[in-house]
Design an enzyme around this catalytic site. Structure first.
Site, short mmCIF file in Angstrom:
data_model
loop_
_atom_site.label_atom_id
_atom_site.label_comp_id
_atom_site.label_asym_id
_atom_site.label_seq_id
_atom_site.Cartn_x
_atom_site.Cartn_y
_atom_site.Cartn_z
CB ILE A 190 36.36 -29.28 -25.05
CG1 ILE A 190 34.96 -28.82 -24.58
CG2 ILE A 190 37.26 -29.61 -23.86
CD1 ILE A 190 34.92 -27.55 -23.76
CB CYS A 224 30.98 -26.15 -18.69
SG CYS A 224 29.47 -26.61 -19.55
CG HIS A 248 26.19 -22.86 -19.03
ND1 HIS A 248 25.23 -23.20 -19.94
CD2 HIS A 248 27.21 -23.73 -19.23
CE1 HIS A 248 25.65 -24.23 -20.67
NE2 HIS A 248 26.86 -24.56 -20.25
P1 NAD Z 1 32.47 -30.47 -30.49
O1 NAD Z 1 31.36 -31.04 -31.28
O2 NAD Z 1 32.74 -29.01 -30.54
O3 NAD Z 1 33.83 -31.20 -30.88
C1 NAD Z 1 33.95 -32.59 -30.99
C2 NAD Z 1 35.01 -32.91 -32.00
O4 NAD Z 1 35.19 -34.34 -32.05
C3 NAD Z 1 34.65 -32.47 -33.42
O5 NAD Z 1 35.76 -31.80 -33.96
C4 NAD Z 1 34.36 -33.78 -34.16
O6 NAD Z 1 34.73 -33.72 -35.52
C5 NAD Z 1 35.27 -34.73 -33.42
N1 NAD Z 1 34.88 -36.13 -33.52
C6 NAD Z 1 33.63 -36.65 -33.68
N2 NAD Z 1 33.70 -37.98 -33.72
C7 NAD Z 1 35.00 -38.32 -33.58
C8 NAD Z 1 35.68 -39.54 -33.52
N3 NAD Z 1 35.05 -40.71 -33.64
N4 NAD Z 1 37.03 -39.53 -33.36
C9 NAD Z 1 37.70 -38.36 -33.25
N5 NAD Z 1 37.09 -37.16 -33.29
C10 NAD Z 1 35.75 -37.14 -33.45
O7 NAD Z 1 32.23 -30.96 -28.99
P2 NAD Z 1 32.63 -30.20 -27.66
O8 NAD Z 1 31.63 -29.14 -27.39
O9 NAD Z 1 34.08 -29.84 -27.70
O10 NAD Z 1 32.36 -31.34 -26.57
C11 NAD Z 1 33.29 -32.39 -26.36
C12 NAD Z 1 33.04 -32.98 -25.01
O11 NAD Z 1 33.24 -31.95 -24.02
C13 NAD Z 1 31.63 -33.51 -24.75
O12 NAD Z 1 31.70 -34.58 -23.84
C14 NAD Z 1 30.93 -32.34 -24.09
O13 NAD Z 1 29.83 -32.72 -23.33
C15 NAD Z 1 32.06 -31.81 -23.24
N6 NAD Z 1 31.94 -30.39 -22.87
C16 NAD Z 1 31.49 -29.46 -23.77
C17 NAD Z 1 31.37 -28.14 -23.37
C18 NAD Z 1 30.83 -27.09 -24.30
O14 NAD Z 1 30.18 -26.17 -23.83
N7 NAD Z 1 31.06 -27.16 -25.58
C19 NAD Z 1 31.72 -27.75 -22.09
C20 NAD Z 1 32.26 -28.71 -21.21
C21 NAD Z 1 32.34 -30.04 -21.62
#
Ligand code: NAD
Length: 336
Positions: free
Chosen positions: A14, A141, A220
């Site tokens: 994201i 999402c 999804h």
């Molecule tokens: P992801 O794992 O792809 O990315 C998370 C990033 O955060 C990684 O690059 C990681 O290295 C970094 N990170 C971890 N700990 C950290 C910290 N302490 N400080 C700074 N950076 C840190 O996760 P994502 O899929 O992008 O999801 C992020 C959020 O968005 C979550 O809340 C998730 O539920 C939500 N979300 C995800 C999706 C999806 O399908 N992937 C869709 C909608 C919402």
């Protein structure tokens, strides 16, 4: 024009998309992103000229010839607002550790529980609730997809109740750690959390959801049954979906018969990363039985929340015109 200075914390699925979308806005400046660990995403950000602020040790970055612009605190000092895109629970911890002490506005993602923010946000449903707020959660999402289409139906026709099933992707395409790879995994809690989550946005909607995960990664898939207030006119429903922003009606007639073909369509449209931020509804799968409306929709989980984050930034910074904000965001991303 004074631009809104934005920082993105968490540069994964994201975060990297939100960062790119911020860079496309005329009224925003991406000050930088956080680098948690060195990886290929950091290389790409560096190549794009995006400033990287490290969360912890920067030795790995330097060893790989990336010079960070500073520490995370330097990013916090330089921005008006943070979009936190870290994995679930870390956003809440960051709020306590960084954003509150720094008196900094922050947006959280759908992995956080609703009470992390003062409001849960989907632009076309409740933009005004985020106006001038300090902490807001952009919903997940799935909740974004349900809220967009159900809000349009509720506004136009009125809904008595909804039952919906989420058939969810097992993992994102680039994720090698999650699954299943050969199973259907039901959520063994009823309702699944999606229904209650929709009610954080559409507060008066009567909705019950169930969910499973399957062995695919692209999108999804939702099937919905809505008990409407009046007898359903399928043509009128399709017209409403056609006129709803960030919703796209796809057709069997154009041979879009699956989520695979939707993602191929997105690539052909030459969207960034082949994304499809619009919720896709199959025209031929909209049906009716008396007051019951049936439809199916597909959600590109990696991108549908991206425009929401952009509009949420504007709302929290006091920009009042929801239509104008959505229009600016949609135009910049080349979406409907
Ligand atoms: P992801 O794992 O792809 O990315 C998370 C990033 O955060 C990684 O690059 C990681 O290295 C970094 N990170 C971890 N700990 C950290 C910290 N302490 N400080 C700074 N950076 C840190 O996760 P994502 O899929 O992008 O999801 C992020 C959020 O968005 C979550 O809340 C998730 O539920 C939500 N979300 C995800 C999706 C999806 O399908 N992937 C869709 C909608 C919402």
């Amino acid at each position: 024009m004074t631009k809104i200075k934005v920082g993105v914390v968490g540069y994964g699925t994201i975060g990297k998309r939100v960062a790119d979308a911020v860079r496309l806005q005329e009224d925003m400046e991406l000050v930088g992103i956080t680098g948690n660990t060195y990886n290929f995403r950091m290389e790409v950000a560096n190549d794009k000229g995006i400033k990287i602020f490290t969360v912890a040790d920067d030795a790995d970055f330097k060893a790989n010839n990336i010079t960070p612009a500073g520490k995370m605190q330097d990013l916090l000092n330089a921005v008006d607002i943070i979009v936190d895109c870290t994995p679930k629970k870390i956003g809440r911890a960051n709020k306590e550790k960084y954003y509150i002490p720094n008196k900094l506005k922050a947006i959280f993602q759908g992995g956080e529980k609703p009470d992390v923010g003062e409001a849960s946000f989907v632009a076309q449903c409740n933009y005004k609730e985020a106006l001038n707020k300090d902490y807001v959660r952009v919903v997940s999402c799935n909740t974004t997809g349900l809220s967009r289409t159900l809000h349009a139906l509720e506004e136009k026709f009125g809904i008595n109740s909804v039952t919906a099933t989420m058939i969810r992707r097992g993992a994102d395409p680039g994720d090698i750690h999650h699954g299943p790879i050969n199973a259907v995994v039901p959520v063994l809690e009823l309702p699944s959390h999606h229904g209650p989550d929709v009610k954080t946005v559409l507060k008066d909607l009567e909705i019950f959801t169930t969910a499973v995960s399957g062995s695919f990664t692209l999108m999804h898939f939702h099937t919905l049954v809505c008990e409407m207030k009046k007898k359903v006119d399928v043509k009128a429903v399709i017209e409403v979906f056609n006129n709803t922003p960030r919703v796209r009606v796809v057709r069997n007639a154009e041979k879009v018969r699956s989520t695979a073909e939707i993602m191929e369509l997105a690539k052909d449209l030459q969207r960034g990363r082949g994304d499809m931020p619009e919720i896709c509804i199959w025209e031929e799968a909209v049906g009716a039985h008396g007051k019951k409306l049936f439809y199916m929709q597909a959600i590109h989980q990696e991108s549908d929340v991206v425009p929401e984050n952009i509009d949420c930034i504007r709302a929290m910074m006091g920009f009042e015109d929801v239509e104008k904000s959505m229009e600016m965001t949609n135009k910049s991303l080349g979406i409907k």
